[in-house]
Design a protein around this motif. Structure first.
Motif: not given
Length: 300
Positions: A109-110, A114-115, A159-161, A165-168
């Motif tokens: 969502a963040r 930001r986009a 946020a992308e990084a 990490k959360l996807m992993a």
């Protein structure tokens, strides 16, 4: 006159006795004593206890390490011991999965916010750049707009990084089988936190074999390639399985597979011998890993 006749008679009798003794001695010499041949016993076959085990790869699957250095509890256990598995199949889910999903939703969502902000800020920078060209806006104000754009882009990268990490972490919140095979043993049940043994052992059961424990006094009569016949100690399968020795451990260990005989020596020293079953035998016991067997090695 009688004395010579008596002597002659006596002498004749003596010669006859001597002649008889000589004949008897000669006959005894001609008769050779019959020495019995030594009895050659056939070598006894070696027998050993053991258990069925996959002849291929065996993996002990552990739980992931959480961000706080601990391990999550098992929330769902989706397989049972003895179940056939396919590569990539989900075996268990951990209790940190809902939190990871919530954190991931927040980051996404963040990122969307930001986009949208970056898109607007790019337009703002372009507008002020055109205004600065004709003197309608100061260069200082234009630089401020550009700095704001850089800040938003930096937050987007962070946020992308975080999302990666959360996807992993989300992927690790599910335990998947790394191979096609069999669920051999479950070490952690639902609600439990995995220990050093991990969660579950899986094995490639396409090539089933056996792990046998041969007494150290018998190991000198076992060789690689030697045929082995296996039977179930408790009637888990009917008939006899056929296989051959593929490996002999170089280490002497303590006995692990105990006999049903109460007089069995649990402190006996053994050598582990691995056996690969013939394809037909392996297919018969494909789902019976861990079953106790009695092995008989063919006599050499």
């Amino acid at each position: 006159m009688r004395r010579p006749a008596l002597l002659l008679l006596t002498g004749g009798l003596g010669l006859a006795v001597v002649f008889g003794l000589l004949q008897l001695t000669r006959r005894q010499a001609e008769v050779q004593p019959q020495v019995p041949s030594p009895v050659v016993r056939a070598p006894e076959a070696v027998a050993a206890l053991g258990r069925l085990a996959p002849a291929g790869d065996v993996r002990r699957l552990a739980a992931p390490i959480s961000g706080f250095g601990g391990t999550p509890r098992v929330a769902e256990l989706l397989v049972s011991e003895g179940e056939s598995l396919r590569k990539g199949q989900v075996l268990a889910r951990f209790d940190n999965r809902p939190q990871i999903q919530a954190d991931l939703a927040g980051v996404q969502a963040r990122l969307r916010t930001r986009a949208a902000e970056i898109k607007l800020q790019v337009r703002e920078v372009q507008r002020y750049a055109k205004a600065a060209e004709v003197g309608a806006a100061s260069l200082v104000l234009l630089d401020e707009k550009r700095d704001e754009l850089l800040r938003l882009q930096g937050e987007q990268q962070q946020a992308e990084a975080e999302q990666r990490k959360l996807m992993a972490d989300l992927a690790n919140s599910e335990l998947r089988s790394p191979l096609d095979g069999l669920a051999l043993r479950i070490h952690t049940r639902e609600g439990e936190r995995p220990g050093s043994d991990g969660v579950i052992e899986v094995g490639a059961s396409q090539a089933m074999g056996a792990l046998l424990e041969v007494y150290e006094s018998d190991i000198n009569r076992v060789r690689v390639g030697q045929p082995v016949a296996l039977t179930s100690e408790n009637g888990g399968f009917k008939g006899t399985l056929s296989g051959s020795v593929t490996a002999i451990s170089p280490q002497v260990r303590q006995r692990q597979v105990l006999s049903t005989d109460p007089t069995g020596d649990a402190d006996a020293r053994i050598v582990e011998v691995r056996v690969k079953l013939d394809p037909q035998s392996a297919q018969r016991v494909r789902s019976l890993a861990g079953m106790k067997v009695i092995a008989r090695f063919s006599a050499q």
